[in-house]
Scaffold this active site. Sequence first.
Site, PDB file in Angstrom:
ATOM      1  N   ARG A  61       0.828  -1.217   0.000  1.00 60.38           N
ATOM      2  CA  ARG A  61       0.000   0.000   0.000  1.00 60.38           C
ATOM      3  C   ARG A  61       0.858   1.262   0.000  1.00 60.38           C
ATOM      4  O   ARG A  61       0.593   2.194  -0.765  1.00 60.38           O
ATOM      5  CB  ARG A  61      -0.966   0.001   1.183  1.00 60.38           C
ATOM      6  CG  ARG A  61      -2.074  -1.039   1.030  1.00 60.38           C
ATOM      7  CD  ARG A  61      -2.950  -1.117   2.260  1.00 60.38           C
ATOM      8  NE  ARG A  61      -2.120  -1.483   3.407  1.00 60.38           N
ATOM      9  CZ  ARG A  61      -2.370  -1.156   4.661  1.00 60.38           C
ATOM     10  NH1 ARG A  61      -3.422  -0.433   4.964  1.00 60.38           N
ATOM     11  NH2 ARG A  61      -1.581  -1.546   5.627  1.00 60.38           N
ATOM     12  N   ASN A  86      -6.183  -2.601   2.246  1.00 69.35           N
ATOM     13  CA  ASN A  86      -6.179  -4.048   2.383  1.00 69.35           C
ATOM     14  C   ASN A  86      -7.618  -4.538   2.433  1.00 69.35           C
ATOM     15  O   ASN A  86      -8.479  -3.897   3.036  1.00 69.35           O
ATOM     16  CB  ASN A  86      -5.474  -4.470   3.668  1.00 69.35           C
ATOM     17  CG  ASN A  86      -3.969  -4.409   3.566  1.00 69.35           C
ATOM     18  OD1 ASN A  86      -3.408  -4.392   2.477  1.00 69.35           O
ATOM     19  ND2 ASN A  86      -3.297  -4.381   4.694  1.00 69.35           N
TER      20      ASN A  86
END
Length: 98
Positions: free
Chosen positions: A27, A45
Site C-alpha cells: 500500500r 487491504n
Amino acid sequence: MKILDSNLGIETLDVRVTGRVQGVGFRAATVRQAHLLKVTGWVRNAADGSVEALIQGGPEQVDRMLSWLHRGPASARVAEVTHSENHTERHFDNFQQI
C-alpha cells in the site's frame, strides 16, 4: 470532492490485486507510485488478503499505474490483477491509503 466533466478524459478503475500483497509495504509503495504518476484515488487491504484500489486519472496515467500494480514493490508477489471501469462522478483530489 469535485464532479467530473465527462469531456475531461478521466478514467476511473476499481482494481483488486491478489498474491503476497499484504504485510510487504504494497500500500505504501502504491501511494508513492500514484503520486509519481499523478493519479488519484485510494488503496486499502481487503479482508480476503488482497489489496483493493481505486485509480483515477488520464488514460495514459491509469494504464501506467495498472502496469505497475502487476509488478508491485520488490517484496510483493503479485498473482493476479483484475480491474473494472467505475462510472463515478466523484473526482479525487489526491491518492491515499485508507
